[in-house]
Design a protein around this motif. Structure first.
Motif, short mmCIF file in Angstrom:
data_model
loop_
_atom_site.label_atom_id
_atom_site.label_comp_id
_atom_site.label_asym_id
_atom_site.label_seq_id
_atom_site.Cartn_x
_atom_site.Cartn_y
_atom_site.Cartn_z
N GLY A 33 0.53 -3.77 12.91
CA GLY A 33 -1.02 -3.91 12.56
C GLY A 33 -1.92 -3.17 13.58
N GLN A 34 -1.63 -3.09 14.92
CA GLN A 34 -2.58 -2.54 15.73
C GLN A 34 -2.46 -0.98 15.55
N VAL A 35 -1.49 -0.50 15.38
CA VAL A 35 -1.32 1.12 14.98
C VAL A 35 -2.20 1.55 13.67
N LEU A 36 -1.93 0.58 12.62
CA LEU A 36 -2.68 0.87 11.47
C LEU A 36 -4.24 0.93 11.63
N GLU A 45 0.83 -1.19 0.03
CA GLU A 45 -0.15 0.19 0.03
C GLU A 45 0.92 1.27 0.11
N GLY A 46 2.25 1.24 -0.06
CA GLY A 46 3.08 2.20 -0.09
C GLY A 46 4.37 2.08 -0.75
N HIS A 83 24.69 -0.47 7.69
CA HIS A 83 24.01 0.96 7.52
C HIS A 83 22.82 0.67 6.67
N ARG A 84 22.60 -0.40 5.79
CA ARG A 84 21.42 -0.47 4.98
C ARG A 84 20.31 -1.09 5.86
N VAL A 85 19.11 -0.61 5.70
CA VAL A 85 18.12 -1.21 6.66
C VAL A 85 16.53 -1.20 5.98
N PRO A 86 15.86 -1.84 6.29
CA PRO A 86 14.47 -1.80 5.71
C PRO A 86 13.76 -0.41 5.78
N CYS A 87 12.88 0.02 4.78
CA CYS A 87 12.11 1.24 4.95
C CYS A 87 10.87 1.31 4.35
N ILE A 88 9.71 1.36 4.93
CA ILE A 88 8.72 1.37 4.31
C ILE A 88 7.84 2.53 4.57
N ILE A 89 7.28 3.43 3.66
CA ILE A 89 6.56 4.56 4.00
C ILE A 89 5.24 4.44 3.22
N ARG A 90 4.20 4.81 3.99
CA ARG A 90 2.50 4.62 3.50
C ARG A 90 1.93 5.79 3.89
N TRP A 91 1.28 6.53 2.75
CA TRP A 91 0.27 7.59 2.97
C TRP A 91 -0.75 7.36 1.41
N PRO A 92 -1.65 6.79 2.04
CA PRO A 92 -2.62 6.53 0.98
C PRO A 92 -3.15 8.00 0.31
N GLY A 93 -3.25 8.03 -1.00
CA GLY A 93 -3.46 9.03 -2.10
C GLY A 93 -2.24 9.90 -2.33
N VAL A 139 3.04 7.17 7.48
CA VAL A 139 3.36 6.14 8.43
C VAL A 139 4.70 5.39 7.83
N ILE A 140 5.73 5.57 8.73
CA ILE A 140 7.23 5.12 8.33
C ILE A 140 7.67 3.83 9.36
N PHE A 141 8.21 2.92 8.71
CA PHE A 141 8.66 2.00 9.38
C PHE A 141 10.19 1.59 8.84
N THR A 142 11.22 1.78 10.02
CA THR A 142 12.52 1.66 9.53
C THR A 142 13.25 1.09 10.89
N SER A 143 14.50 1.04 10.77
CA SER A 143 15.42 0.62 12.03
C SER A 143 16.45 1.49 12.05
N ASP A 144 17.18 1.19 13.49
CA ASP A 144 18.38 2.21 13.67
C ASP A 144 19.74 1.87 13.23
N ASN A 145 19.64 0.51 12.74
CA ASN A 145 21.04 -0.12 12.37
C ASN A 145 20.70 -1.61 11.89
N GLY A 146 21.81 -2.26 11.19
CA GLY A 146 21.76 -3.48 10.97
C GLY A 146 21.81 -4.43 12.25
N PRO A 147 21.92 -5.76 12.00
CA PRO A 147 21.70 -6.67 13.04
C PRO A 147 23.16 -6.95 13.64
N TRP A 148 22.97 -7.26 15.01
CA TRP A 148 24.20 -7.65 15.88
C TRP A 148 24.29 -9.01 15.93
N ILE A 149 24.99 -9.38 14.60
CA ILE A 149 24.89 -10.73 13.98
C ILE A 149 26.06 -11.95 14.86
#
Length: 486
Positions: free
Chosen positions: A264-267, A66-67, A315-325, A281-291
């Motif tokens: 899901g609860q927030v949405l 949706e975004g 440094h590279r992390v997932p980022c999803i941004i949603r704003w309908p319309g 709505v923005i979802f991302t992370s502060d950094n990569g994994p502590w592997i």
């Protein structure tokens, strides 16, 4: 007859006026709400739409359809405090004198002269709240209420900064983890309880989510900025009973599925309160994994190294941004972008001011509105430790510079909450990578492209002149002081 005509005329004028006012009201742009969800140590490959396996993230995956999903989105520094400072100020953290991850002994924090995202929204009439991890100084003058937030509930620093062993039991006499006191849990400016057991850690994701939903309901008739920086999946992992044992990947998968539930609860709260179409709505992370934490850590989807490094896995992390319309549905963008770009972008979209001091972020709202040829960010600096320039990037070309840095390679990871070994002083030699063909940074092509090396060395010199470089003992002309205890 004349009276009848007059009444008809007056009635028509009233109807036209009402229609005009209704039209003007319906077409008048309303300031969007903003929800910023920030995971802790989530890897690039830890969401279904980014390739995760053995657990499911249906809410995040639906959010991606949706975004817009970003595939070249970078944090400003691959460690907790520095990354969060960058997110909230739009600056490279070393510009602000901030580096590393603060603990209970820190006598510094974010400078009150810096303007945070929350302060900018507050100036525009937004209600502001943070529920989760702060990590920009635990003394009162550094806490969120002094930096633009109306409400705060959560931990002042990382959830592993407590006197517990890696198995969740109290650390024995002489153990290095006795360096830490118990974890304070803060409401407003005051400690209201302590996090002393693994069961307390299990409560955090649900606790933050419920408070976020409550905030949305309470502010449905006014614009708001909600910052939800989760403690998870930073170790020690904690998950509620409703998700424990639910994934095929074990505890880590359970934790991510609960975080997906939280999204899901927030949405759902936004939709239930009629705010769905007017909220970014923005979802991302502060950094990569502590592997080195093995099965208690995420994955980088094949990117090199992880948290605490200047390779892409850090440094590279997932980022999803949603704003309908506004944000087009189901779009994937590979344009270079960063957490430091969110502040100027949201300011542009929400009509908020930008800080009066220099920032490093650029406005990427053109990309969010569907212009996939737009390329507002041309380059990026990879800093780590106090102020060490470890790499520079121009579009898909990345030059890693000589530096001593962390490596996880060559060491077996730990298991079940216990860390494996790492090398903090591994010598990295200068190398050029074409990230379009080699996102895993395995093939040095500097001999093939000497002209690119020359361009990127010039870019590195620009960074040193501006921000400095401890590796070359350069101060930089434009760094600002960190906040000190008064």
């Amino acid at each position: 007859m004349r009276i009848s005509l007059l009444l008809i005329s007056l009635t028509g004028c009233i109807l036209l006026s009402s229609l005009f006012l209704s039209f003007r009201s319906s077409t008048k742009p309303s300031r969007p709400n903003v929800v910023l969800i920030f995971a802790d140590d989530l890897g690039y490959g830890d969401i279904g739409s980014y390739g995760a396996t053995q657990y499911h993230t249906p809410h995040l995956d639906k959010m991606a359809t949706e975004g817009m999903r970003f595939t070249n989105f970078l944090v400003a520094q691959a460690v907790c405090s520095a990354s969060r400072a960058a997110l909230l100020t739009g600056c490279y953290p070393n510009r602000l004198g901030i580096s590393g991850a603060y603990d209970h002994t820190a006598k510094v924090g974010i400078n009150p002269d810096e303007e945070t995202m929350a302060e900018l929204f507050k100036k525009t009439g937004y209600r502001t709240a943070i529920f989760g991890k702060w990590h920009l100084g635990h003394h009162r003058e550094f806490l969120p209420l002094q930096h633009g937030f109306d409400e705060y509930m959560g931990l002042p620093y990382s959830n592993d900064m407590w006197p517990m062993n890696y198995d969740g039991k109290p650390a024995p006499a002489g153990h290095h983890r006795l360096y830490y006191p118990v974890l304070p849990f803060i409401e407003g400016n005051d400690k209201v309880r302590e996090i002393t057991t693994p069961q307390h850690q299990d409560e955090l994701t649900t606790l933050y989510t419920e408070r976020a939903v409550q905030f949305i309901k309470q502010n449905k008739n006014k614009p708001f900025f909600l910052y939800l920086p989760h403690a998870m999946p930073h170790v020690p992992l904690g998950v509620s009973d409703k998700f424990r044992g639910k994934s095929e990947q074990g505890l880590y998968g359970d934790v991510i599925q609960e975080m997906d539930w939280s999204v899901g609860q927030v949405l759902k709260a936004l939709k239930d309160n009629g705010l769905d179409k007017n909220t970014i709505v923005i979802f991302t992370s502060d950094n990569g994994p502590w592997i080195n934490y093995g099965n208690h850590a995420g994955n980088t989807a094949g990117l090199r190294e992880g948290k605490g490094t200047s390779y892409e896995g850090g440094h590279r992390v997932p980022c999803i941004i949603r704003w309908p319309g506004v944000v087009p549905e189901g779009v994937v963008t590979d344009r270079l972008s960063s957490t430091i770009d969110l502040l100027p972008t949201l300011a542009s979209l929400c009509g908020a001011p930008v800080p009066h001091k220099k920032i490093d972020g650029v406005d990427i709202s053109a990309i969010l509105k569907g212009d996939l040829m737009a390329s507002p960010r041309k380059h990026f600096y990879y800093y780590y430790r106090k102020n060490a320039l470890e790499a520079v990037r121009r579009e898909n070309w990345k030059l890693v510079l000589d530096h001593p840095g962390r490596t996880y390679e060559g060491f077996a990871p730990g298991n079940d909450g216990f860390p494996g070994k790492i090398n903090e002083q591994s010598p990295a030699k200068m190398a050029l990578y074409d990230l379009r063909r080699d996102p895993g940074e395995r093939y040095d092509v500097q001999e093939t492209y000497p002209e690119i090396v020359k361009e990127l060395l010039l870019l590195a010199e620009n960074a040193r002149a501006d921000l400095g470089d401890d590796l070359q003992k350069r101060e930089g002309a434009n760094r600002r002081p960190i906040g000190q205890i008064q």
